[in-house]
Enzyme design. Structure first.
Site: not given
Length: 596
Positions: A159, A234, A258
């Site tokens: 990420k 996210s 997330s």
């Protein structure tokens, strides 16, 4: 005469007060306008930086594809590698037996990421050339009998929050687009030490504050099953990239779903550890501009995302190892216990529920829980239905923790406007608190009771509001743990999300469907996500409604959005108590096998 003088003095005082108010208003307007002009200038500079960074990324991708055109395996060979070696263990065995090389493996996933991954806007920055060179080095070492660790020669995606030397950690903000860490963070460093090869960073929302991975840097990340829908957030770029088999394993973070939201939306596996057991270092936080501070009541935690439960276990063994403990003395040095991973289903007693008391799940989600319960019973697990306690404290605390962040966002963005399409609540947060409270009092009377909770929470945070949220969270945590104690439960199963992935730019209108993920964060429970089903025609034949909030705005939006959601993934979660990561993943493994 005295009356006339008093009247004159009164008029003079009134005029002075009016003049002072007028001047104060003018000063305020002037300061507001000056700030607006300054922010506009900052934004123009940030836009230029953003365009430059994205252009550099795009050029790197194209240059690599052209230079290394002959280094890629054939299309048939790349497909074989992705399909015949679907797990980290199978990759490890294939590499050790020389059935594949690290170069082949890395180039296979680079090709998939650079093609299908790029089409979905799943990628942030890339490290293709560095990964290619490292793969060849790993092959040489393996030929000499040297093995760095379990991940030797295996590519890993991260990420766009993790600190990796040579790439920016943008967290989706233009202001961070050129912030290159001087060294690897703990997570990247340890995975590299065990032989992992970072090859790509993945897309995420602006400041990681949404269930839709949309930024001005990397674009709007799309769902691998249906590009018209979101991949979640996210860690949405990771979910999308894994969904098209563009990475064998990914690393995300989770503070309010997330990891679990993208896994549920994209049909992949994921694991959120309890934050008390995981290092907070090595990744950039949204609460500050480095990796050292932040909220301590509920904080994000690093976790793996992959194609099966065993892969999650392999990564957690590395995260919970002495290599990490030596670098972060703030976490308990308790290594991963493989004996706890091996669970006997006949000794298990699990709770389950499908409704969090706030948003009634869609038919496909309710069915997935029913099927999971049935599958668990068939392998000998005792299943007990439970209800979520104190749902008011849970929703109120959640809203206060995660929605009252407008000032923090303004500081972090440094002139870049909030992405209104992604988070229209920014409009509400600009209203004075007394106006928000008045509106919040009116909304329940016009069929918008759930929206009123968000209206009260939005705006500038305060110490009082934070302490109130802490109290509500702990009330909920105690109530939930009491249920686990009273019913003698080893864990509990519930929906990954209350509905399938929604369409783009609907994250605010349908934010209620993701709130069920916050339960695990509120009680700091390790949580394993398992994809178990997809939305069917039969599911959609039943018109959606919420018996507690019939026909309110959330219901209307959900009913409209889900009309053409056939084929979208649906997942479930299994949770254990804090510090019981091994047992949680072990139960996840049993459920994964039981569903086959």
């Amino acid at each position: 005469m005295e009356v006339k003088e008093e009247l004159t003095d009164g008029l003079y005082l009134a005029n002075t007060v009016c003049l002072a108010i007028a001047l104060a208003v003018l000063v305020k307007v002037f300061l507001w306008y000056r700030k607006k002009v300054e922010n506009r200038r900052k934004y123009e500079k940030l836009q230029e930086i953003g365009r430059k960074v994205k252009a550099t990324r795009d050029a790197k991708v194209q240059e690599f594809l052209q230079i290394h055109q002959k280094d890629f395996p054939s299309k048939k060979r790349m497909q074989e590698i992705r399909e015949e070696y679907p797990s980290l263990m199978s990759l490890r065995q294939a590499l050790d037996s020389r059935k594949i090389t690290s170069k082949e493996l890395v180039m296979t996933y680079i090709h998939q990421a650079a093609t299908e991954g790029m089409e979905l806007n799943a990628l942030a920055d890339v490290m293709f050339e560095e990964a290619f060179q490292e793969a060849q080095e790993c092959d040489k070492e393996l030929q000499k009998g040297n093995l760095r660790g379990f991940l030797h020669g295996i590519p890993i995606s991260f990420k766009d929050q993790f600190n990796i030397k040579g790439t920016p950690s943008t967290i989706g903000a233009l202001a961070c687009a050129e912030d290159f860490p001087e060294e690897d963070g703990i997570i990247a460093e340890v995975l590299k030490k065990h032989g992992g090869i970072p090859f790509a960073k993945t897309n995420l929302p602006q400041l990681m504050g949404s269930a839709e991975s949309l930024t001005r840097l990397w674009g709007n990340c799309c769902n691998p099953r249906n590009p018209e829908r979101v991949s979640g957030g996210s860690s949405g770029g990771e979910g999308a990239l894994l969904g098209v088999k563009g990475s064998p394993i990914g690393i995300g973070t989770d503070a309010a779903g997330s990891i679990r939201i993208p896994c549920s939306f994209c049909g992949v596996f994921g694991f959120k550890p309890s934050y008390k057991r995981m290092t907070k270092l090595g990744a950039r936080d949204v609460c500050q501009m480095d990796e050292t501070d932040g909220c301590v009541e509920i904080t994000g935690t690093t976790g793996p995302m992959g194609h099966n439960v065993d892969d999650l276990m392999q990564i957690m063994k590395i995260f919970l190892s002495q290599d990490v403990f030596d670098k972060d003395l703030t976490i308990p040095p308790v290594p991963f216990n493989e004996d706890d991973y091996d669970q006997n289903p006949t000794n298990l007693r699990l709770g389950y529920f499908d409704y969090d008391g706030f948003f009634y799940p869609c038919k496909a989600v309710r069915r997935s829980i029913e099927e999971t319960v049935s599958a668990c019973k068939k392998v000998g697990i005792e299943m007990v239905e439970i209800e979520v306690p104190n749902s008011k404290e849970y929703t109120d605390a959640m809203a206060k923790f995660f929605l009252g962040e407008s000032k923090r966002d303004e500081i972090m963005l440094q002139g870049e406007p909030p992405i209104i399409e992604d988070d229209p609540t920014q409009y509400i947060s600009m209203l004075p608190s007394f106006v928000r409270n008045i509106l919040a009092s009116i909304l329940p009377h016009i069929g918008m009771e759930r929206e009123s909770i968000f209206f009260r929470a939005l705006g500038d945070p305060s110490i009082g509001l934070y302490l109130e949220a802490c109290k509500e969270r702990r009330i909920f945590e105690r109530a939930f743990n009491k249920i686990l104690d009273d019913k003698e439960l080893d864990g509990f199963v519930f929906p990954g999300v209350s509905g399938p992935a929604f369409k783009h730019y609907k994250s605010s209108e349908l934010s209620a469907i993701i709130l069920i993920t916050v339960i695990a964060n509120m009680i700091d429970a390790p949580s394993c996500v398992i994809p178990v089903s997809t939305v069917t025609k039969e599911d959609l034949a039943e018109e959606y409604n919420d018996p507690k909030y019939p026909n309110d705005q959330f219901v209307k939006e959900a009913r409209k959005d889900w009309q053409d959601s056939e084929g979208m993934p649906v997942g479930i979660k299994v949770c254990k108590r804090t510090y019981e990561e091994e047992k949680c993943i072990g139960i996840g493994k049993i459920i994964e096998s039981a569903q086959k």
